[in-house]
Design a protein around this motif. Structure first.
Motif, mmCIF file in Angstrom:
data_model
loop_
_atom_site.group_PDB
_atom_site.id
_atom_site.type_symbol
_atom_site.label_atom_id
_atom_site.label_comp_id
_atom_site.label_asym_id
_atom_site.label_seq_id
_atom_site.Cartn_x
_atom_site.Cartn_y
_atom_site.Cartn_z
ATOM 1 N N GLU A 1 37.030 38.861 32.652
ATOM 2 C CA GLU A 1 37.008 37.400 32.492
ATOM 3 C C GLU A 1 36.928 37.004 31.029
ATOM 4 O O GLU A 1 37.623 36.079 30.581
ATOM 5 C CB GLU A 1 35.820 36.805 33.270
ATOM 6 N N GLU A 2 36.080 37.719 30.275
ATOM 7 C CA GLU A 2 35.956 37.431 28.843
ATOM 8 C C GLU A 2 37.289 37.708 28.126
ATOM 9 O O GLU A 2 37.681 36.982 27.211
ATOM 10 C CB GLU A 2 34.848 38.288 28.247
ATOM 11 N N TYR B 1 36.357 48.120 27.663
ATOM 12 C CA TYR B 1 35.572 47.682 26.508
ATOM 13 C C TYR B 1 36.280 48.063 25.213
ATOM 14 O O TYR B 1 36.324 47.289 24.257
ATOM 15 C CB TYR B 1 34.178 48.305 26.569
ATOM 16 N N GLN C 1 40.256 37.380 29.459
ATOM 17 C CA GLN C 1 41.165 36.283 29.793
ATOM 18 C C GLN C 1 40.939 35.073 28.895
ATOM 19 O O GLN C 1 41.885 34.381 28.501
ATOM 20 C CB GLN C 1 41.004 35.890 31.264
ATOM 21 N N ILE C 2 39.659 34.819 28.563
ATOM 22 C CA ILE C 2 39.341 33.699 27.654
ATOM 23 C C ILE C 2 39.942 33.971 26.275
ATOM 24 O O ILE C 2 40.555 33.079 25.652
ATOM 25 C CB ILE C 2 37.810 33.517 27.548
ATOM 26 N N LYS C 3 39.786 35.207 25.804
ATOM 27 C CA LYS C 3 40.343 35.578 24.506
ATOM 28 C C LYS C 3 41.873 35.507 24.517
ATOM 29 O O LYS C 3 42.500 35.080 23.549
ATOM 30 C CB LYS C 3 39.905 36.995 24.132
ATOM 31 N N PHE D 1 39.146 45.787 24.700
ATOM 32 C CA PHE D 1 38.651 44.463 24.297
ATOM 33 C C PHE D 1 38.267 44.480 22.822
ATOM 34 O O PHE D 1 38.631 43.579 22.061
ATOM 35 C CB PHE D 1 37.448 44.087 25.167
ATOM 36 N N LYS E 1 34.137 44.465 34.262
ATOM 37 C CA LYS E 1 33.174 43.403 33.943
ATOM 38 C C LYS E 1 33.673 42.495 32.817
ATOM 39 O O LYS E 1 33.371 41.301 32.796
ATOM 40 C CB LYS E 1 31.844 44.039 33.530
ATOM 41 N N ILE E 2 34.412 43.092 31.884
ATOM 42 C CA ILE E 2 34.822 42.337 30.696
ATOM 43 C C ILE E 2 36.152 41.609 30.898
ATOM 44 O O ILE E 2 36.667 40.959 29.982
ATOM 45 C CB ILE E 2 34.889 43.300 29.484
#
Length: 520
Positions: free
Chosen positions: A264-265, A231, A267-269, A234, A261-262
């Protein structure tokens, strides 16, 4: 009596034990000599044979000599080497004395291997090192023809039980400190034949359950730690990207582990920022190319302006040559103007005009030359010029100089209140006889019809300048040959339109007038 003789009455087990004990305590002469040579000044050879007091004295004296005097240190090293050589007999005596003692001890035992093992194990047991005691006794089983006594077995069982009890207590202490993995390892060392085996198995089951719980708790903590770190990475990546620093942002996001948990998010970023970074780089490259192109155009424009200025200057230079009626030089200058310049068309028009003017000038020059007695037209340096041809002798003006000062090779200089005219002539004898030419008889006329004889001061200065062609006296020219001569005249500053007055070949011949304007 040597060691071999001492072993004669021994049985096989006694001989094995004798050799084993002797190898442990034996002193060797080679080691003694090496220590005496390299570490003798520190008492190394004395420590080796057990003379600790003398060794300490050597050490003290050697350290003092090492810091104070090299010669004294060398003396101590030589003395130590001699001392180590003299101690060879002591090593023999030491080894023999110990061999007799060990032989007497071993010979009194029916099975010295077992007795030695029991003695060694007892020493370990006194130090509560029951593990080593058990290993010492069990090592005897590897020897053949060993008669294992009841006492030996009882001692082995005793030490084994003590070791198992010790392992059990130590395992309980480890478990108290929550070191369940170490406690299980200790308990598993307790063998099935032990009195503590059942209790050990119960504890193993209990500690394995606790160890599993501990592992689960650790995994949960590790997972929470990974999630927290993910986190933070990120958050750092997003904030860094918002600040416009996409590359550092991508580095932070790519450190996020897969099993968070974060992830996948993240990877989008990453995909978003990589695309933005790609566009940013393309924009930067485009801006860079545009800037380079702009600089290139600016440089080309500056170069063009520079060339245009140069072309304008060339037009001016050509005009100066044209005003002096030196059209060939003017045309040569104009031909250097490139066709892509604005001045090119103007230069082209001037070239055409100068060519016509040159042709007209050459026609006029030829016409003028025709009307001058003893003057002919020749081609010299690529252009038609006037030359005097007197009594089969040709006079050609190669070049003219007008200067105020003539510098000598020694640093001196000759000046005049007016100017010096230096005429360089080529004189060629086309007659079948030798000619004698005197430069001093040539006279210079100006526009006011004033006559100037050769300047003796100027000729002397020209000779001193290193010019070997300066001639004042008669010079002979053989038939078919030519000679290069230089003559100097001294004239007022306002003189112009010069002519050379060259004497005729005969006593009553008229001099020839050669205008310099058409002669060069």
């Amino acid at each position: 009596m040597g060691e071999a003789e001492l072993m004669i009455p021994m049985n096989r087990e006694q001989q094995i034990m004798f050799k084993k004990l002797m190898n442990k305590i034996r002193k060797r002469k080679k080691i003694q000599l090496i220590l005496g040579f390299f570490l003798g000044y520190l008492g190394g050879h004395r420590y080796y044979i057990g003379d600790y007091l003398i060794g300490a004295i050597y050490t003290g004296i050697g350290l003092i000599a090492y810091h104070q005097s090299e010669s004294f240190l060398a003396f101590i090293m030589i003395g130590a080497w001699i001392d180590s050589c003299l101690l060879m007999n002591r090593i023999d005596k030491y080894n023999h004395t110990n061999a007799v003692q060990i032989a007497n001890k071993v010979s009194t035992s029916e099975n010295p291997v077992i007795d030695h093992a029991l003695e060694k194990a007892s020493e370990y047991a006194l130090d509560n090192d029951f593990e080593s005691a058990v290993k010492e006794l069990k090592s005897v089983y590897s020897l053949t023809n060993c008669d294992i006594s009841l006492v030996f077995k009882e001692k082995l069982n005793e030490y084994q039980n003590n070791f198992d009890r010790q392992q059990l207590y130590n395992a309980i202490e480890e478990a108290t400190l929550t070191n369940f993995e170490k406690a299980i390892i200790r308990l598993k060392k307790i063998e099935a034949c032990s009195n503590f085996y059942e209790e050990a198995q119960i504890k193993i089951a209990e500690y394995e359950e606790e160890f599993k719980k501990q592992q689960i708790e650790r995994e949960i903590q590790e997972k929470e730690k990974r999630e927290k770190k993910a986190y933070q990475l990120f958050e750092t990546g997003v904030k860094t990207a918002e600040a416009g620093l996409l590359s550092p942002a991508l580095i932070s996001l790519k450190l996020i582990q897969k099993n968070t948990k974060i992830y996948e998010e993240a990877q989008i970023k990453i995909a978003e920022y990589e695309e933005a970074l790609k566009h940013k780089k393309l924009a930067q490259e485009k801006a860079k190319q545009e800037k380079e192109e702009e600089l290139k155009l600016k440089k080309q424009k500056q170069e063009q302006e520079k060339q245009e200025k140069l072309a304008d200057q060339l037009l001016k230079n050509a005009a100066i040559f044209a005003n002096q009626e030196n059209y060939s030089q003017a045309i040569q200058v104009l031909n250097t103007i490139s066709h892509h310049l604005q001045a090119y068309q103007t230069a082209k028009l001037h070239i055409d005009q100068y060519k016509k003017n040159q042709e007209n000038l050459e026609k006029q020059r030829k016409e003028l030359i025709k009307n001058l007695p003893n003057v002919i037209c020749i081609i010299h340096k690529g252009k038609p010029v006037a030359a005097a041809f007197i009594d089969q002798t040709l006079y050609v003006i190669d070049s003219l100089e007008r200067k105020n000062t003539i510098n000598g090779i020694m640093g001196d200089c000759t000046t005049t209140s007016g100017d010096f005219i230096i005429s360089h002539l080529i004189v060629r004898n086309d007659s079948p006889k030798t000619r004698s030419i005197s430069a001093s008889q040539i006279v210079l006329l100006d526009d006011k019809n004033r006559e100037f004889s050769v300047s003796s001061e100027g000729m002397s200065a020209l000779v001193m300048s290193g010019d070997k062609t300066a001639e004042l006296v008669f010079t002979e020219i053989q038939p078919g040959l030519e000679k290069y001569i230089s003559i100097v005249f001294e004239i007022p500053l306002n003189s112009k339109d010069f002519q050379l007055k060259i004497p005729g070949g005969g006593l009553f011949s008229q001099p020839t007038i050669l205008p310099l304007s058409i002669a060069v």
